[in-house]
Design a protein around this motif. Structure first.
Motif, PDB file in Angstrom:
ATOM      1  N   SER A 289       0.820  -1.209   0.000  1.00 41.05           N
ATOM      2  CA  SER A 289       0.000   0.000   0.000  1.00 41.05           C
ATOM      3  C   SER A 289       0.852   1.255   0.000  1.00 41.05           C
ATOM      4  O   SER A 289       0.504   2.264  -0.629  1.00 41.05           O
ATOM      5  N   ASN A 290       1.996   1.201   0.691  1.00 41.06           N
ATOM      6  CA  ASN A 290       2.917   2.339   0.652  1.00 41.06           C
ATOM      7  C   ASN A 290       3.409   2.612  -0.748  1.00 41.06           C
ATOM      8  O   ASN A 290       3.575   3.771  -1.164  1.00 41.06           O
ATOM      9  N   ALA A 291       3.650   1.525  -1.498  1.00 40.91           N
ATOM     10  CA  ALA A 291       4.211   1.656  -2.843  1.00 40.91           C
ATOM     11  C   ALA A 291       3.218   2.222  -3.838  1.00 40.91           C
ATOM     12  O   ALA A 291       3.602   2.902  -4.791  1.00 40.91           O
ATOM     13  N   ILE A 292       1.916   1.965  -3.636  1.00 44.17           N
ATOM     14  CA  ILE A 292       0.940   2.336  -4.653  1.00 44.17           C
ATOM     15  C   ILE A 292       0.028   3.491  -4.274  1.00 44.17           C
ATOM     16  O   ILE A 292      -0.665   4.048  -5.152  1.00 44.17           O
ATOM     17  N   LYS A 293      -0.008   3.895  -3.013  1.00 50.04           N
ATOM     18  CA  LYS A 293      -1.056   4.816  -2.569  1.00 50.04           C
ATOM     19  C   LYS A 293      -1.052   6.151  -3.314  1.00 50.04           C
ATOM     20  O   LYS A 293      -2.120   6.737  -3.543  1.00 50.04           O
ATOM     21  N   SER A 294       0.102   6.631  -3.702  1.00 50.66           N
ATOM     22  CA  SER A 294       0.134   7.913  -4.411  1.00 50.66           C
ATOM     23  C   SER A 294      -0.351   7.782  -5.860  1.00 50.66           C
ATOM     24  O   SER A 294      -0.652   8.794  -6.507  1.00 50.66           O
TER      25      SER A 294
END
Length: 296
Positions: A289-294
């Motif tokens: 989720s950190n990798a894709i949230k933006s």
């Protein structure tokens, strides 16, 4: 003089798309199936999620006493054991995160034997987890935002009745949100009829653990995107791409984050029904989720 009618339709389309993206784009996940995932409050505090499904109520219907299975987080059969999560739920909601109770799952004993049975289950859910009253509320005074249907066993009979009955409890002061987690073969064998009622706000399609159905990522995105195009037409508020949060989270269907960002999201975000991404499940979501949230 400019002909304003020329600009009206494109402007409406653009406005609709922007509203959809602004209101819906986010990440959903499931919590409750591994004690190593930490508390619900910790999950919400990451700031990565817009929706969290507590899983699962995996025994219900057909005259059975409903039972929660939270995989060691608490002991639902012991009075008060799960009440501490009431504060966590309130904390999540204060941050704008919708918290739902998920029905079903891959392991459980559940079915709805008749429309009357579905009505009784709806009443139980309303009084026990939503805005009703009961002497037995596992999460104390917490009022969940809605109910998720992750129906993977039995038939699809009467889940449309259950969905309509739950929707009937919505008021202008408090909406009962409904979500569904169908498998990616279209239409879903268990939830197709229920989804067709048009009462579901969110549909997070499970694009994993269906290797024979040609509807998930298998090294290229062709099958996945073809299946997405079918699902993006369903009669529901928003559709989410459901994927594993790590290779170990499912037997197959994992999409590397950079592939998702570069090859999948640019296409599915063009759908007016695009709502975001659902990650299965919180325990395995250590980095995804950190990798894709933006980009979601």
């Amino acid at each position: 003089m400019l002909n304003m009618a020329v600009f009206t339709l494109p402007l409406l389309i653009l406005t609709s798309l922007l509203v959809s993206l602004c209101n819906g784009a986010g990440i959903a996940t499931y919590w409750g199936q591994n004690t190593g995932e930490g508390t619900l409050a910790t999950a919400c505090a990451t700031g990565n999620y817009k929706f969290i499904n507590i899983g699962f109520l995996n025994v219900f219907g057909n005259g059975q006493t409903p039972q929660l299975n939270l995989a060691g987080h608490c002991s639902p059969n012991i009075a008060g054991s799960c009440s501490r999560f009431g504060n966590d739920i309130a904390s999540c909601q204060s941050s704008g995160i919708k918290v739902l109770l998920s029905l079903g799952g891959a392991a459980g004993t559940y079915s709805l034997s008749s429309p009357s049975d579905a009505q009784q289950v709806a009443t139980f859910l309303w009084n026990t987890f939503l805005g009703g009253t009961s002497n037995s509320r596992p999460f104390g005074n917490a009022v969940l935002d809605g109910i998720d249907f992750d129906i993977e066993a039995g038939t699809g009979a009467n889940y449309d009745v259950l969905a309509r009955a739950l929707q009937g409890h919505s008021t202008s002061q408090r909406k009962v949100y409904l979500s569904a987690a169908p498998q990616c073969p279209f239409p879903d064998a268990h939830l197709g009829t229920a989804i067709n009622t048009g009462v579901f706000d969110f549909v997070w399609v499970q694009f994993y653990n269906n290797p024979k159905a040609a509807c998930q990522y298998n090294g290229n995105t062709n099958q996945l995107l073809a299946s997405w195009r079918k699902w993006s037409t369903v009669n529901a508020g928003q559709v989410f791409l459901g994927i594993p949060a790590a290779t170990r989270a499912a037997n197959n269907g994992f999409i590397p984050p950079q592939v998702l960002i570069s090859q999948v999201l640019p296409t599915i975000k063009s759908s007016p029904k695009y709502g975001g991404v659902m990650l299965w499940f919180r325990f395995f979501d250590t980095t995804y989720s950190n990798a894709i949230k933006s980009s979601v």
